[in-house]
Design a protein around this motif. Structure first.
Motif, PDB file in Angstrom:
ATOM      1  N   UNK A  95       6.127  10.626   2.198  1.00 11.71           N
ATOM      2  CA  UNK A  95       4.839  10.150   1.708  1.00 11.71           C
ATOM      3  C   UNK A  95       5.039   8.785   1.067  1.00 11.71           C
ATOM      4  N   UNK A  96       4.512   7.773   1.722  1.00 14.35           N
ATOM      5  CA  UNK A  96       4.801   6.389   1.361  1.00 14.35           C
ATOM      6  C   UNK A  96       3.922   5.870   0.226  1.00 14.35           C
ATOM      7  N   UNK A  97       4.507   4.994  -0.570  1.00 18.12           N
ATOM      8  CA  UNK A  97       3.770   4.336  -1.655  1.00 18.12           C
ATOM      9  C   UNK A  97       2.890   3.229  -1.065  1.00 18.12           C
ATOM     10  N   UNK A 148      -3.547  -4.957  -1.397  1.00 11.94           N
ATOM     11  CA  UNK A 148      -4.401  -5.101  -0.220  1.00 11.94           C
ATOM     12  C   UNK A 148      -4.728  -6.569   0.047  1.00 11.94           C
ATOM     13  N   UNK A 149      -5.017  -7.301  -1.011  1.00 12.79           N
ATOM     14  CA  UNK A 149      -5.349  -8.717  -0.851  1.00 12.79           C
ATOM     15  C   UNK A 149      -4.169  -9.543  -0.385  1.00 12.79           C
ATOM     16  N   UNK A 150      -2.969  -9.167  -0.793  1.00 14.90           N
ATOM     17  CA  UNK A 150      -1.793  -9.955  -0.427  1.00 14.90           C
ATOM     18  C   UNK A 150      -1.262  -9.626   0.962  1.00 14.90           C
ATOM     19  N   UNK A 151      -1.574  -8.440   1.469  1.00 13.74           N
ATOM     20  CA  UNK A 151      -0.991  -8.041   2.761  1.00 13.74           C
ATOM     21  C   UNK A 151      -2.003  -7.812   3.871  1.00 13.74           C
ATOM     22  N   UNK A 152      -3.281  -7.555   3.537  1.00  6.54           N
ATOM     23  CA  UNK A 152      -4.263  -7.200   4.561  1.00  6.54           C
ATOM     24  C   UNK A 152      -5.546  -8.021   4.490  1.00  6.54           C
ATOM     25  N   UNK A 193       3.698   1.162   2.396  1.00  7.18           N
ATOM     26  CA  UNK A 193       2.706   1.251   3.463  1.00  7.18           C
ATOM     27  C   UNK A 193       2.086  -0.101   3.772  1.00  7.18           C
ATOM     28  N   UNK A 194       1.772  -0.856   2.736  1.00  4.56           N
ATOM     29  CA  UNK A 194       1.104  -2.152   2.911  1.00  4.56           C
ATOM     30  C   UNK A 194       2.128  -3.266   2.897  1.00  4.56           C
ATOM     31  N   UNK A 195       2.802  -3.454   3.998  1.00  2.00           N
ATOM     32  CA  UNK A 195       3.826  -4.497   4.117  1.00  2.00           C
ATOM     33  C   UNK A 195       3.350  -5.603   5.021  1.00  2.00           C
TER      34      UNK A 195
END
Length: 360
Positions: A352-354, A302-306, A358-360
């Motif tokens: 169902x995505x990992x 989350x910190x690296x992508x969002x 999902x966080x790209x």
């Protein structure tokens, strides 16, 4: 039935008008329920593609704003107040839905009492909400779908269970649907009781879907699900206390919108004749992403992508830790075998995505 050798008893919706189903989401204002209502409302725009004819949903405290997408030509979601502790009200609503939406109806029970997390202390009210209220709805669904002279109910019931029914003691192969259940906490014990109670009513079209840690990343912070909200709240705190996230609590973390798409499949799948001789037992599936991860990896992703705005606060604060060394008695590796989704024929189209996809 072994989860790795399950024989298909359903097939995907085939586009026929006579196979379309109405969908009643009990607990449509919760994290998973609201995602399902949105997915079902979108699916109802093209019933010959999705198999969803109409969508009803219930709420308990406040009617949510979840509705049909802007510009949609689909009928609006119909909302109803329901206290699931009221057995008569639950039965009446399900009977009404069966009559007005009919002839085919799927009831998905997403309501869950506030329980303070899987590691919470439990209690009579929590147990009742997880066991008794689900039973009321399942029995009502069975009765509502029984037509005079018919051998089978036209109503399907879908109950949401959890990976917390297992103990998570490593090492072990991925848990299949018939692996021994040995819960470590009250929440898991109540879910085991719920599963067993549902099996005992011999509903002819009943699905138990075990999920894992559910993730919802909202457009705004107030739209986050519980797991994401915990991380965000911890990161915006002003103190410098370390945030220890366990790396040895392994879960099939899944995104609520992916689970919702999968549940639409479950709701609309066409039931085939059973090929086993075990009578009317529930079909159990593990409804979760095939890839596993832990909360520390989730926070890092989350910190690296969002969450670039939180990175300076997270530096030096987020610390990996081991649950096994914490003194807490929590399930560690709850990795599930998820092949039951496809093998039963209930989920064959949804991916169902990992967290990494999902966080790209």
């Amino acid at each position: 039935m072994n989860g790795s050798r399950a024989r298909a008893v359903y097939r995907p919706y085939d586009g026929s008008a006579e196979s379309q189903r109405g969908l009643l989401v009990i607990g449509g204002s919760g994290e998973l329920g609201s995602a399902l209502v949105r997915a079902a409302a979108e699916a109802a725009e093209t019933p010959t593609v999705s198999g969803v004819r109409a969508v009803w949903a219930t709420y308990r405290t406040r009617r949510p704003s979840v509705c049909t997408p802007v510009g949609s030509k689909a009928p609006s979601v119909r909302w109803f107040y329901l206290d699931t502790a009221d057995r008569r009200a639950t039965s009446d609503l399900i009977q009404r839905a069966s009559t007005e939406i009919g002839p085919l109806l799927t009831v998905v029970f997403c309501a869950v009492p506030k329980h303070g997390g899987a590691a919470g202390p439990g209690g009579d009210d929590i147990r009742s909400g997880i066991v008794d209220h689900v039973l009321y709805a399942a029995e009502a669904t069975k009765l509502a779908g029984m037509v005079e002279g018919a051998e089978r109910s036209s109503c399907r019931f879908v109950a949401i269970s959890t990976d917390q029914v297992f103990d998570g003691v490593p090492p072990h192969p991925p848990y299949t649907t018939d692996a021994p259940r040995r819960p470590l906490n009250p929440y898991g014990h109540y879910k085991v009781e719920m599963e067993d109670t549902l099996q005992n009513i011999h509903h002819p079209d009943l699905v138990i879907a075990r999920t894992s840690l559910i993730l919802t990343l909202g457009m705004q912070p107030h739209e986050d699900g519980k797991a994401i909200a915990f991380l965000r709240s911890a990161l915006i705190e002003t103190h410098e206390k370390p945030l220890v996230l366990f790396t040895d609590e392994i879960r099939n973390m899944s995104w609520s919108n992916d689970l919702a798409e999968a549940l639409v499949e479950v709701a609309t799948a066409i039931r085939c004749e059973r090929v086993t001789m075990d009578g009317d037992t529930a079909t159990v599936i593990h409804l979760a992403c095939p890839e596993t991860t832990n909360r520390f990896a989730l926070a890092q992703r989350l910190l690296s992508t969002r969450w670039s705005e939180y990175r300076h606060r997270a530096a030096g604060r987020i610390t990996p830790g081991l649950s096994a060394e914490s003194g807490l008695r929590r399930p560690l590796d709850l990795t599930m075998d998820v092949t039951s989704m496809a093998e039963t024929g209930l989920v064959t189209r949804t991916r169902l995505r990992s967290i990494f996809e999902y966080l790209q």
